[in-house]
Design a protein around this motif. Structure first.
Motif, PDB file in Angstrom:
ATOM      1  N   ILE A 163       0.863  -1.172   0.000  1.00 29.23           N
ATOM      2  CA  ILE A 163       0.000   0.000   0.000  1.00 29.23           C
ATOM      3  C   ILE A 163       0.904   1.227   0.000  1.00 29.23           C
ATOM      4  O   ILE A 163       1.690   1.436   0.925  1.00 29.23           O
ATOM      5  N   GLU A 164       0.812   2.028  -1.036  1.00 31.69           N
ATOM      6  CA  GLU A 164       1.706   3.172  -1.259  1.00 31.69           C
ATOM      7  C   GLU A 164       0.905   4.414  -1.632  1.00 31.69           C
ATOM      8  O   GLU A 164      -0.186   4.317  -2.182  1.00 31.69           O
ATOM      9  N   ASP A 165       1.491   5.565  -1.333  1.00 32.34           N
ATOM     10  CA  ASP A 165       0.833   6.820  -1.714  1.00 32.34           C
ATOM     11  C   ASP A 165       1.661   7.657  -2.675  1.00 32.34           C
ATOM     12  O   ASP A 165       1.205   8.704  -3.124  1.00 32.34           O
ATOM     13  N   SER A 166       2.895   7.224  -2.994  1.00 31.89           N
ATOM     14  CA  SER A 166       3.756   8.026  -3.870  1.00 31.89           C
ATOM     15  C   SER A 166       4.113   7.273  -5.140  1.00 31.89           C
ATOM     16  O   SER A 166       4.154   6.032  -5.154  1.00 31.89           O
ATOM     17  N   ALA A 167       4.387   8.036  -6.182  1.00 28.14           N
ATOM     18  CA  ALA A 167       4.772   7.408  -7.449  1.00 28.14           C
ATOM     19  C   ALA A 167       6.078   6.638  -7.295  1.00 28.14           C
ATOM     20  O   ALA A 167       6.227   5.537  -7.833  1.00 28.14           O
ATOM     21  N   GLY A 168       7.029   7.198  -6.549  1.00 28.99           N
ATOM     22  CA  GLY A 168       8.289   6.496  -6.327  1.00 28.99           C
ATOM     23  C   GLY A 168       8.091   5.185  -5.599  1.00 28.99           C
ATOM     24  O   GLY A 168       8.737   4.180  -5.912  1.00 28.99           O
ATOM     25  N   GLY A 169       7.194   5.183  -4.634  1.00 33.37           N
ATOM     26  CA  GLY A 169       6.890   3.957  -3.919  1.00 33.37           C
ATOM     27  C   GLY A 169       6.206   2.925  -4.794  1.00 33.37           C
ATOM     28  O   GLY A 169       6.479   1.724  -4.686  1.00 33.37           O
ATOM     29  N   VAL A 170       5.315   3.390  -5.653  1.00 32.40           N
ATOM     30  CA  VAL A 170       4.653   2.473  -6.588  1.00 32.40           C
ATOM     31  C   VAL A 170       5.686   1.845  -7.523  1.00 32.40           C
ATOM     32  O   VAL A 170       5.675   0.624  -7.755  1.00 32.40           O
ATOM     33  N   LEU A 171       6.586   2.655  -8.050  1.00 37.00           N
ATOM     34  CA  LEU A 171       7.638   2.125  -8.919  1.00 37.00           C
ATOM     35  C   LEU A 171       8.478   1.089  -8.177  1.00 37.00           C
ATOM     36  O   LEU A 171       8.831   0.042  -8.736  1.00 37.00           O
ATOM     37  N   ALA A 172       8.802   1.368  -6.928  1.00 34.97           N
ATOM     38  CA  ALA A 172       9.593   0.433  -6.129  1.00 34.97           C
ATOM     39  C   ALA A 172       8.849  -0.867  -5.903  1.00 34.97           C
ATOM     40  O   ALA A 172       9.422  -1.962  -5.996  1.00 34.97           O
ATOM     41  N   GLY A 173       7.565  -0.772  -5.598  1.00 37.82           N
ATOM     42  CA  GLY A 173       6.764  -1.973  -5.386  1.00 37.82           C
ATOM     43  C   GLY A 173       6.629  -2.820  -6.631  1.00 37.82           C
ATOM     44  O   GLY A 173       6.742  -4.052  -6.578  1.00 37.82           O
ATOM     45  N   ARG A 174       6.430  -2.154  -7.754  1.00 39.92           N
ATOM     46  CA  ARG A 174       6.358  -2.888  -9.020  1.00 39.92           C
ATOM     47  C   ARG A 174       7.689  -3.566  -9.321  1.00 39.92           C
ATOM     48  O   ARG A 174       7.734  -4.716  -9.760  1.00 39.92           O
ATOM     49  N   ALA A 175       8.788  -2.851  -9.092  1.00 38.33           N
ATOM     50  CA  ALA A 175      10.111  -3.416  -9.356  1.00 38.33           C
ATOM     51  C   ALA A 175      10.399  -4.613  -8.462  1.00 38.33           C
ATOM     52  O   ALA A 175      11.160  -5.513  -8.847  1.00 38.33           O
ATOM     53  N   ALA A 176       9.788  -4.631  -7.284  1.00 37.61           N
ATOM     54  CA  ALA A 176       9.964  -5.756  -6.371  1.00 37.61           C
ATOM     55  C   ALA A 176       9.137  -6.970  -6.786  1.00 37.61           C
ATOM     56  O   ALA A 176       9.346  -8.074  -6.261  1.00 37.61           O
ATOM     57  N   GLY A 177       8.198  -6.766  -7.692  1.00 39.56           N
ATOM     58  CA  GLY A 177       7.358  -7.869  -8.150  1.00 39.56           C
ATOM     59  C   GLY A 177       6.089  -8.054  -7.357  1.00 39.56           C
ATOM     60  O   GLY A 177       5.395  -9.071  -7.495  1.00 39.56           O
ATOM     61  N   ALA A 178       5.739  -7.063  -6.535  1.00 44.19           N
ATOM     62  CA  ALA A 178       4.557  -7.161  -5.687  1.00 44.19           C
ATOM     63  C   ALA A 178       3.328  -6.571  -6.372  1.00 44.19           C
ATOM     64  O   ALA A 178       3.426  -5.932  -7.427  1.00 44.19           O
ATOM     65  N   THR A 179       2.164  -6.790  -5.754  1.00 49.00           N
ATOM     66  CA  THR A 179       0.934  -6.128  -6.164  1.00 49.00           C
ATOM     67  C   THR A 179       0.834  -4.817  -5.400  1.00 49.00           C
ATOM     68  O   THR A 179       0.995  -4.788  -4.179  1.00 49.00           O
ATOM     69  N   VAL A 180       0.593  -3.712  -6.113  1.00 48.94           N
ATOM     70  CA  VAL A 180       0.650  -2.392  -5.487  1.00 48.94           C
ATOM     71  C   VAL A 180      -0.708  -1.696  -5.558  1.00 48.94           C
ATOM     72  O   VAL A 180      -1.301  -1.574  -6.631  1.00 48.94           O
ATOM     73  N   ILE A 181      -1.165  -1.256  -4.386  1.00 53.54           N
ATOM     74  CA  ILE A 181      -2.379  -0.453  -4.284  1.00 53.54           C
ATOM     75  C   ILE A 181      -1.969   0.986  -4.026  1.00 53.54           C
ATOM     76  O   ILE A 181      -1.255   1.285  -3.065  1.00 53.54           O
ATOM     77  N   GLY A 182      -2.385   1.899  -4.880  1.00 59.10           N
ATOM     78  CA  GLY A 182      -2.125   3.315  -4.680  1.00 59.10           C
ATOM     79  C   GLY A 182      -3.222   3.927  -3.833  1.00 59.10           C
ATOM     80  O   GLY A 182      -4.398   3.893  -4.212  1.00 59.10           O
ATOM     81  N   LEU A 183      -2.852   4.449  -2.662  1.00 60.28           N
ATOM     82  CA  LEU A 183      -3.833   4.991  -1.719  1.00 60.28           C
ATOM     83  C   LEU A 183      -3.893   6.512  -1.830  1.00 60.28           C
ATOM     84  O   LEU A 183      -2.870   7.190  -1.803  1.00 60.28           O
ATOM     85  N   LEU A 184      -5.111   7.033  -1.901  1.00 58.47           N
ATOM     86  CA  LEU A 184      -5.344   8.463  -2.116  1.00 58.47           C
ATOM     87  C   LEU A 184      -6.120   9.064  -0.947  1.00 58.47           C
ATOM     88  O   LEU A 184      -7.051   9.830  -1.134  1.00 58.47           O
TER      89      LEU A 184
END
Length: 222
Positions: A163-184
């Motif tokens: 669960i991430e709120d930043s674009a950098g965090g989303v990129l990191a999560g995707r690069a790790a191979g995880a499923t990423v939920i962007g929280l607003l």
């Protein structure tokens, strides 16, 4: 298959970005470069502490005294003690999925994370499972902190829901191979933020923790 939830911290558990970036805007302005809250979001949000200091030095065009980092950190922590609040619904969400492994993987420094969790009265919810990017080689958007966290809780990154709120965090999560939920759901979210998270590769977007709960229930049922 064991699933786990990895939480970013600022903007995901603590509604802290407005407070911390207000301090950043103040201190950089005091150093001679007028800086708005929006400037601080753009230039500093989501970075590790020493990367923030380096970015401030680049902005003001000179090295800062050795005492600056400690004084800035204490000023930020004081602001947190005075006004930090949790993201609405996060405690109830954690209780709902209490049976799933969980941890925090954040760009914030360990002492800041510890203080904030104490202020929020959430320390017992993450005891021994709070991981800082200051302890890995590279910060977000690199995947290092999420890979480290997944290893520590003994769950494959591909089975982790971040669960991430930043674009950098989303990129990191995707690069790790995880499923990423962007929280607003945090106070700093403004127009265009959803698009930024989507463009960074978030698998899902959620406006609040009720939406996150629905997404995770679907993922667990799949």
């Amino acid at each position: 298959m064991t699933r786990a939830i990895i939480f970013d911290f600022d903007g995901v558990i603590a509604d802290s970005e407005v407070l911390s970036n207000t301090v950043l805007a103040e201190v950089v302005t005091e150093l001679g470069v007028p800086t708005t809250l929006e400037d601080a979001y753009r230039d500093y949000m989501g970075k590790r502490f020493h990367d923030v200091i380096a970015a401030i030095e680049q902005t003001v065009g000179r090295s800062l005294p050795a005492s600056f980092a400690e004084a800035y950190q204490e000023r930020t922590l004081m602001r947190f003690r005075q006004g930090l609040a949790p993201i609405v619904g996060v405690k109830e969400f954690i209780a709902t999925f209490a049976d799933l492994p969980r941890c925090i993987a954040s760009s914030s420094a360990p002492d800041r994370l510890a203080l904030c969790l104490d202020v929020l009265r959430m320390t017992p919810l993450f005891e021994g499972r709070v991981f800082s990017a200051s302890n890995v080689a590279r910060g977000k958007p690199h995947p290092d902190i999420f890979l480290h966290a997944a290893e520590k809780i003994a769950v494959s990154p591909r089975d982790c829901i971040i669960i991430e709120d930043s674009a950098g965090g989303v990129l990191a999560g995707r690069a790790a191979g995880a499923t990423v939920i962007g929280l607003l759901a945090a106070g700093h979210i403004c127009d265009g933020h959803a698009d930024a998270l989507k463009n960074a590769g978030a698998h899902y977007l959620a406006s609040d923790y009720r939406a996150v709960e629905a997404i995770i229930r679907d993922l667990l049922a799949a």
